[in-house]
Design a protein around this motif. Sequence first.
Motif, short mmCIF file in Angstrom:
data_model
loop_
_atom_site.label_atom_id
_atom_site.label_comp_id
_atom_site.label_asym_id
_atom_site.label_seq_id
_atom_site.Cartn_x
_atom_site.Cartn_y
_atom_site.Cartn_z
N SER A 38 0.95 -1.28 0.30
CA SER A 38 0.11 0.00 0.00
C SER A 38 0.74 1.16 0.03
N ARG A 39 1.67 1.50 0.64
CA ARG A 39 2.42 2.10 1.08
C ARG A 39 3.62 1.93 -0.90
N ILE A 40 3.95 1.39 -1.11
CA ILE A 40 4.21 1.47 -2.62
C ILE A 40 3.64 2.18 -3.33
N VAL A 41 2.52 1.46 -3.95
CA VAL A 41 1.18 2.21 -4.48
C VAL A 41 1.25 3.94 -4.38
N THR A 42 0.71 4.24 -2.91
CA THR A 42 0.26 5.23 -2.65
C THR A 42 1.43 6.19 -3.15
N GLU A 43 2.71 5.49 -2.82
CA GLU A 43 3.70 6.82 -3.01
C GLU A 43 4.01 6.83 -4.69
N ASN A 44 4.34 5.49 -5.35
CA ASN A 44 4.14 5.48 -7.04
C ASN A 44 2.91 6.12 -7.84
N GLU A 45 2.08 6.16 -6.30
CA GLU A 45 0.68 7.17 -7.92
C GLU A 45 0.39 5.64 -8.42
N ALA A 46 -0.03 4.58 -8.49
CA ALA A 46 0.12 3.58 -9.56
C ALA A 46 -1.83 2.94 -9.41
N GLY A 47 -2.28 2.99 -10.59
CA GLY A 47 -3.69 3.25 -10.46
C GLY A 47 -4.23 1.51 -10.76
N ASN A 48 -2.79 0.55 -11.15
CA ASN A 48 -3.12 -0.35 -11.08
C ASN A 48 -1.94 -1.71 -11.24
N ILE A 49 -2.43 -3.02 -10.35
CA ILE A 49 -1.39 -3.05 -10.10
C ILE A 49 -1.85 -5.01 -10.82
N ILE A 50 -0.95 -5.32 -10.78
CA ILE A 50 -0.57 -6.51 -12.09
C ILE A 50 -0.41 -7.82 -11.17
N VAL A 51 -1.18 -8.90 -10.73
CA VAL A 51 -0.70 -9.72 -9.98
C VAL A 51 -0.49 -11.08 -10.93
N GLY A 52 0.80 -11.76 -11.00
CA GLY A 52 1.02 -13.23 -11.13
C GLY A 52 0.18 -13.76 -11.00
N LEU A 53 -0.50 -14.81 -11.31
CA LEU A 53 -1.20 -15.88 -10.92
C LEU A 53 -0.62 -17.07 -11.13
N PRO A 54 -0.28 -17.80 -10.17
CA PRO A 54 0.41 -19.63 -9.99
C PRO A 54 -1.11 -20.63 -10.11
N ARG A 55 -1.07 -20.63 -11.57
CA ARG A 55 -2.15 -21.96 -12.27
C ARG A 55 -1.26 -23.27 -12.18
N MET A 56 -2.00 -23.81 -12.48
CA MET A 56 -1.84 -25.06 -12.48
C MET A 56 -0.89 -25.83 -13.93
N LEU A 57 -0.73 -26.53 -14.36
CA LEU A 57 -0.05 -27.03 -15.54
C LEU A 57 -1.32 -27.32 -16.44
N ASP A 58 -1.89 -27.47 -16.19
CA ASP A 58 -3.29 -27.50 -16.42
C ASP A 58 -4.46 -26.19 -16.93
N GLY A 59 -4.13 -24.92 -16.52
CA GLY A 59 -4.57 -23.98 -16.46
C GLY A 59 -4.90 -23.38 -15.70
#
Length: 140
Positions: A38-59
């Motif tokens: 939250s602190r980093i998002v505020t400091e950098n005025e980020a409007g989006n957070i891109i999150v890596g989703l660790p899917r299974m091998l079958d998706g």
Amino acid sequence: MWGTGGLGLPSATPSGKIASPLTVIKRNDDMVVMQEISRIVTENEAGNIIVGLPRMLDGSVGIQAQKVQAFTKQLEQATEAEIKFRDEWLTTVAAKHIMHINGLASKKKRRKNGVKKTDRQRDDAIAAAVLLQNFLDENR
């Protein structure tokens, strides 16, 4: 993006064309991690957070991906930034390739030479930047 060293956080240039590693947050209590993000998002005025989703091998979405989704639901409320998920498949492989072509030692060589956890954190930060760069490229 959670990795062996922690949660890698990248940033993008103001033009939104180039991603680069920003920092790594050590795995800790979820509330502490959320406060730091939250602190980093505020400091950098980020409007989006891109999150890596660790899917299974079958998706499909497995237990780890469900944990990520639950955490990010709370994070979205805490930061008011929009969360966008991306499959993190092969981001670590791409990060290792980038390190290799830039002359950085392999994990095996680093471990053999007394490598510390901070090098694993670097891997996580680079993998997170790869994930963000993929997102930026997709959305041009």
